[in-house]
Structure formats: structure tokens, C-alpha cells
Design a protein around this motif. Structure first.
Motif, mmCIF file in Angstrom:
data_model
loop_
_atom_site.group_PDB
_atom_site.id
_atom_site.type_symbol
_atom_site.label_atom_id
_atom_site.label_comp_id
_atom_site.label_asym_id
_atom_site.label_seq_id
_atom_site.Cartn_x
_atom_site.Cartn_y
_atom_site.Cartn_z
ATOM 1 N N GLU A 5 -4.029 0.742 -2.392
ATOM 2 C CA GLU A 5 -3.282 -0.428 -2.847
ATOM 3 C C GLU A 5 -2.444 -0.002 -4.049
ATOM 4 O OE1 GLU A 5 -2.958 -3.601 -1.889
ATOM 5 O OE2 GLU A 5 -4.223 -3.355 -0.114
ATOM 6 N N LYS A 6 -1.197 -0.457 -4.118
ATOM 7 C CA LYS A 6 -0.358 -0.116 -5.261
ATOM 8 C C LYS A 6 -0.935 -0.712 -6.537
ATOM 9 C CE LYS A 6 4.047 0.392 -2.827
ATOM 10 N NZ LYS A 6 5.434 -0.116 -2.699
ATOM 11 N N GLU A 7 -0.797 0.044 -7.612
ATOM 12 C CA GLU A 7 -1.315 -0.419 -8.898
ATOM 13 C C GLU A 7 -0.513 -1.620 -9.389
ATOM 14 O OE1 GLU A 7 -0.886 3.010 -11.294
ATOM 15 O OE2 GLU A 7 -2.333 4.217 -10.150
ATOM 16 N N LEU B 61 -13.671 5.933 -1.408
ATOM 17 C CA LEU B 61 -13.686 5.880 0.058
ATOM 18 C C LEU B 61 -15.051 5.437 0.568
ATOM 19 C CD1 LEU B 61 -12.221 6.483 2.743
ATOM 20 C CD2 LEU B 61 -13.076 8.826 2.575
ATOM 21 N N LEU B 62 -16.121 5.965 -0.050
ATOM 22 C CA LEU B 62 -17.476 5.568 0.353
ATOM 23 C C LEU B 62 -17.732 4.096 0.058
ATOM 24 C CD1 LEU B 62 -19.655 8.642 -0.715
ATOM 25 C CD2 LEU B 62 -18.899 8.019 1.570
ATOM 26 N N ARG B 63 -17.138 3.588 -1.021
ATOM 27 C CA ARG B 63 -17.299 2.161 -1.360
ATOM 28 C C ARG B 63 -16.340 1.283 -0.577
ATOM 29 N NH1 ARG B 63 -17.424 4.259 -6.818
ATOM 30 N NH2 ARG B 63 -15.301 3.491 -7.129
ATOM 31 N N GLU B 64 -15.527 1.913 0.306
ATOM 32 C CA GLU B 64 -14.561 1.214 1.158
ATOM 33 C C GLU B 64 -13.512 0.467 0.340
ATOM 34 O OE1 GLU B 64 -16.632 -1.219 3.949
ATOM 35 O OE2 GLU B 64 -17.578 0.473 4.966
ATOM 36 N N GLU B 65 -13.167 1.029 -0.827
ATOM 37 C CA GLU B 65 -12.096 0.454 -1.635
ATOM 38 C C GLU B 65 -10.735 0.954 -1.180
ATOM 39 O OE1 GLU B 65 -12.905 1.310 -5.691
ATOM 40 O OE2 GLU B 65 -14.803 0.213 -5.745
ATOM 41 N N ILE B 66 -10.721 2.102 -0.511
ATOM 42 C CA ILE B 66 -9.492 2.643 0.051
ATOM 43 C C ILE B 66 -9.744 2.994 1.515
ATOM 44 C CG2 ILE B 66 -8.613 3.528 -2.135
ATOM 45 C CD1 ILE B 66 -9.625 6.261 -1.378
ATOM 46 N N LYS B 67 -8.669 3.230 2.244
ATOM 47 C CA LYS B 67 -8.764 3.457 3.690
ATOM 48 C C LYS B 67 -8.458 4.919 4.024
ATOM 49 C CE LYS B 67 -6.708 1.880 8.053
ATOM 50 N NZ LYS B 67 -5.631 1.034 8.650
ATOM 51 N N GLN B 68 -9.258 5.478 4.931
ATOM 52 C CA GLN B 68 -9.028 6.832 5.424
ATOM 53 C C GLN B 68 -8.051 6.788 6.591
ATOM 54 O OE1 GLN B 68 -10.717 10.160 4.641
ATOM 55 N NE2 GLN B 68 -8.790 10.567 5.663
ATOM 56 N N LYS C 252 3.593 4.509 -6.485
ATOM 57 C CA LYS C 252 2.182 4.149 -6.648
ATOM 58 C C LYS C 252 1.995 3.135 -7.769
ATOM 59 C CE LYS C 252 -2.387 6.192 -7.479
ATOM 60 N NZ LYS C 252 -3.119 7.414 -7.873
ATOM 61 N N ALA C 253 2.784 3.258 -8.852
ATOM 62 C CA ALA C 253 2.660 2.355 -9.993
ATOM 63 C C ALA C 253 3.438 1.070 -9.810
ATOM 64 C CB ALA C 253 3.133 3.075 -11.263
ATOM 65 N N GLY C 254 4.197 0.958 -8.698
ATOM 66 C CA GLY C 254 4.968 -0.263 -8.452
ATOM 67 C C GLY C 254 6.279 -0.298 -9.213
ATOM 68 N N THR D 192 0.832 -1.209 0.000
ATOM 69 C CA THR D 192 0.000 0.000 0.000
ATOM 70 C C THR D 192 0.861 1.251 0.000
ATOM 71 O OG1 THR D 192 -0.117 -0.001 2.433
ATOM 72 C CG2 THR D 192 -1.872 -1.145 1.236
ATOM 73 N N ILE D 193 0.241 2.366 -0.349
ATOM 74 C CA ILE D 193 0.918 3.661 -0.356
ATOM 75 C C ILE D 193 -0.064 4.707 0.153
ATOM 76 C CG2 ILE D 193 0.266 4.001 -2.776
ATOM 77 C CD1 ILE D 193 2.721 5.734 -3.145
ATOM 78 N N THR D 194 0.424 5.689 0.903
ATOM 79 C CA THR D 194 -0.435 6.755 1.410
ATOM 80 C C THR D 194 -0.234 8.014 0.582
ATOM 81 O OG1 THR D 194 1.250 7.398 3.048
ATOM 82 C CG2 THR D 194 -0.487 5.897 3.770
ATOM 83 N N LEU D 195 -1.336 8.638 0.172
ATOM 84 C CA LEU D 195 -1.298 9.865 -0.609
ATOM 85 C C LEU D 195 -2.205 10.906 0.044
ATOM 86 C CD1 LEU D 195 -1.529 8.453 -4.250
ATOM 87 C CD2 LEU D 195 0.517 9.237 -3.066
ATOM 88 N N THR D 196 -1.829 12.175 -0.096
ATOM 89 C CA THR D 196 -2.600 13.274 0.500
ATOM 90 C C THR D 196 -3.303 14.081 -0.591
ATOM 91 O OG1 THR D 196 -0.981 13.443 2.302
ATOM 92 C CG2 THR D 196 -2.473 15.298 2.002
ATOM 93 N N ARG D 197 -4.540 14.432 -0.334
ATOM 94 C CA ARG D 197 -5.303 15.289 -1.230
ATOM 95 C C ARG D 197 -5.794 16.515 -0.456
ATOM 96 N NH1 ARG D 197 -3.071 12.623 -4.196
ATOM 97 N NH2 ARG D 197 -3.792 11.274 -5.886
ATOM 98 N N LYS D 198 -5.641 17.704 -1.046
ATOM 99 C CA LYS D 198 -6.084 18.946 -0.414
ATOM 100 C C LYS D 198 -7.479 19.273 -0.922
ATOM 101 C CE LYS D 198 -4.587 23.720 0.440
ATOM 102 N NZ LYS D 198 -3.542 24.732 0.151
ATOM 103 N N ILE D 199 -8.464 19.226 -0.028
ATOM 104 C CA ILE D 199 -9.867 19.391 -0.400
ATOM 105 C C ILE D 199 -10.466 20.551 0.405
ATOM 106 C CG2 ILE D 199 -12.137 18.279 -0.449
ATOM 107 C CD1 ILE D 199 -10.642 15.578 -0.594
#
Length: 364
Positions: free
Chosen positions: A212-214, A184-191, A356-358, A5-12
Motif C-alpha cells: 500500500e502506498k505510504e 508478509l507473514l502477518r499478511e500486511e502485504i501481498k506476495q 511509494k511515498a505518494g 498500491t505499488i509493487t517492489l522487488t527484493r533480491k533475497i
């Protein structure tokens, strides 16, 4: 074993979603939380520094014990609780009832982790102790986020943050923020634990997601070699296929044009009609504020994306950036190149996209 896995930040950007008469109370709460975080952060780092440097207090008596552990675990310990809990309990007691303890606990853990990484530099005197400013971001633990959903009427994602109803404002979202929130709503990724930043009367959610890494079926034995320069931002070669990404005219000349435009505007500010004082005079200058930074950031994202897409098309599982140390040394000796050479930032963007792309990244 390599993490999958990899953690990424988004500014919203967030907007407080309550009636107008209640918004002032919500803003007051957020600014109170920010102030307590600012004060608590400086207290925590000060206590940690004293704890670590107590061994250098040579003027203490020989009876003083030096181990920074709980006395129940070691008879030489000087604490009546665990080391992590010392600073946590200190700020909990001081700011009880003024701010949720979940925020202080998250803040304490973050500062403890950062301090542990840098304490060797503090001890040698090569790095100064962190001084937190009043605009410090507010930690946002996962447990402080609730009732997240997509509201079709508002055309926004809504949730409660510190029991404050908020909604997202994505504007003309050309990135992947909308898709990320849907996943996130579909729980495909983790908060993960994130932060809230208050800036210029706006609220920004610095949200951290675990992906999850691609999996592109890349082959590690296929190597792509890339070179970064001023003439062409990126030149890459793999499988006897060569590709140039960007050009000097597109990047450097446009950047110099923005710098010259900004210089002319600054020179003309003194001759602008005032009307409403400074605000009216600097109206043209405010339109171009951070224009150069935005231009550079956008193009570097574009270049790094094209590089990783090339590696994926060629099935290259390894990417080598050649001769970077030599080029950085040359740039430091030439003022013009150093001012306009943004390839350290480009290197950073390439690094996280490759992870992210492995793709394994090697910097030569």
C-alpha cells in the motif's frame, strides 16, 4: 483512478534446506527447470513473431485467413484455440513431465505481455527480437510457494519452493528485507509472482511484493524543485528551504579513485605470482569486482532517500526535476561526463521512491 498500491522487488538469497546427500538432486531439478524455461521462452517468442508477421507473407494464397483469433469466435480466425493458449499449449505438450505447467504458464503470460508492448517496434524493424540466454530466471508463481514461516532455531525464514525446502540467508541485512518478510507473514502485504535466479552456485529469489502506498498527508500544491548535477548530486528547494545532497568530492572523486585503483590492479595482474594459475593471479582483482557499481548504487539509494525524506518533511506532494533533458544532451557530448554521470539511474531510484511515498514526480 490512481492505484493505491505499488509493487517492489527484493533480491533475497536462498539456501536449500535439506541434508547434504539430497542437495545434488535439488540442484539438478532447478537446473533442469532453468534449461526448460530457456528453451520454452525462445520457442514462445519465435511463434509469437511468426503469428504477428504472417500478414507480411504476401506469397501465401488468397484463401489464407489472417485474423489471429479462435475460429469459433470469428470465421476468419486461423487458430483452433485462443491466441494466448496457442503458445501455452505448444510448450505444455513439448515439456510435459519435465517442468511444472504453472511455471510454463507464468513464463508464457510474461512473454506475451512484453511482446505485445514491443510488437510495433518489431514490425518497424527498430527493435530486434528478444533472445533469451541459458541463465534465464525461473518464474516462481505464488501457488508454487508454501509453508512459509520464521524458524527461530535457524534464524531464517523457511518455505517450500517447487516442493524444495529452502531458507533465507539475509546476512548483515541493512535493508528492509527482514521487515518485509515479517509483514508478509502477518499478511500486511501481498506476495506476487516472482522469479528465481541461479548464479555462481547461489540461488537468488527476486521476490515481488505489493505494498500500500505510504500516506504522509502531503499537499499537492506544495512543490519541491530539484536539480541534478555533477557539482552536487542533488540540490532541492521547497517552502524557501534549500538543501544540497551529496558533493563532488564525496561522489565523483571517490568514483575516480576506484577507477584508478582498478586500473593499477589490472596492470599488476601480469606480474602476480601464479601458484594456482589464473585464479591466484586474479585474486586481488576479484576482491574489487563490481566495487564501483556497488559504491554508485549505494550512494544513489542514499541520495534519493534523502531527497524523498526532505519532501516529506516539507509536506511537498509534487516533485519537479528541472532541466533534465538539457543535461542529458550535454552529457552525451562529453565523454568524461557520460562515463561518470549516473543520474539516469538516480532518476529511476527517485521515481520509485516518490511513487511509494505518494509524491507526484514531474521530469522537466
Amino acid at each position: 483512478m490512481e492505484k493505491s498500491t505499488i509493487t517492489l522487488t527484493r533480491k533475497i538469497q536462498l539456501v536449500i534446506d535439506v541434508p547434504s546427500e539430497d542437495k545434488s538432486k535439488m540442484w539438478e531439478k532447478l537446473y533442469r527447470y532453468q534449461n526448460r524455461c530457456f528453451r520454452a521462452a525462445n520457442l514462445i517468442v519465435s511463434h509469437l513473431y511468426v503469428q504477428e508477421m504472417i500478414k507480411d507473407f504476401f506469397y501465401l494464397t488468397e484463401e489464407i485467413q489472417y485474423k489471429l483469433v479462435d475460429e469459433k469466435r470469428d470465421e476468419m480466425g486461423i487458430f483452433n484455440r485462443s491466441k494466448t493458449n496457442t503458445t501455452a499449449r505448444m510448450v505444455f505438450d513439448r515439456f510435459k513431465g519435465e517442468i511444472p505447467t504453472d511455471i510454463l504458464g507464468c513464463l508464457n503470460n510474461t512473454i506475451q505481455s512484453t511482446f505485445s508492448k514491443n510488437k510495433a517496434d518489431y514490425w518497424q524493424g527498430t527493435k530486434s527480437l528478444t533472445n533469451f540466454k541459458k541463465d534465464i530466471p525461473i518464474p516462481l508463481p505464488v501457488k508454487c510457494i508454501s509453508k512459509m514461516k520464521y524458524d527461530p532455531e535457524k534464524k531464517a525464514f523457511t518455505f517450500n519452493m517447487f516442493a524444495i525446502p529452502v531458507k533465507t540467508y539475509l546476512g548483515r541485512d541493512f535493508s528492509d528485507k527482514h521487515l518485509v518478510l515479517e509483514r508478509l507473514l502477518r499478511e500486511e502485504i501481498k506476495q506476487c509472482n516472482s522469479q528465481v535466479q541461479l548464479k555462481d552456485g547461489k540461488i537468488f529469489w527476486l521476490s515481488v511484493f505489493e505494498f500500500e502506498k505510504e500516506n504522509h498527508g502531503l499537499k499537492p500544491e506544495i512543490i519541491a524543485e530539484a536539480s541534478l548535477s555533477l557539482e552536487h548530486p542533488i540540490v532541492v528547494k521547497a517552502n524557501n528551504v534549500r538543501m544540497t545532497i551529496g558533493s563532488k568530492e564525496e561522489f565523483l572523486y571517490r568514483r575516480l579513485a576506484i577507477q584508478a585503483s582498478n586500473k593499477r590492479i589490472r596492470a599488476g595482474v601480469a606480474y602476480s605470482r601464479s601458484g594456482n594459475g589464473t585464479k591466484r593471479k586474479q585474486k586481488a582483482l576479484q576482491k574489487t569486482e563490481n566495487l564501483e557499481n556497488r559504491f554508485v548504487s549505494h550512494h544513489l539509494h542514499l541520495y534519493s532517500r534523502q531527497l524523498i525524506d526532505f519532501c516529506i518533511r516539507q509536506q511537498a506532494g509534487t516533485l519537479i526535476l528541472k532541466d533534465q533533458e538539457d543535461k542529458i544532451g550535454i552529457a552525451k557530448e562529453q565523454e568524461f561526463v557520460l562515463r561518470n554521470w549516473s543520474y539516469y539511474e538516480l532518476q529511476t531510484k527517485i521515481k520509485y521512491k516518490a511513487e511509494k511515498a505518494g509524491i507526484e514526480l514531474i521530469i522537466g
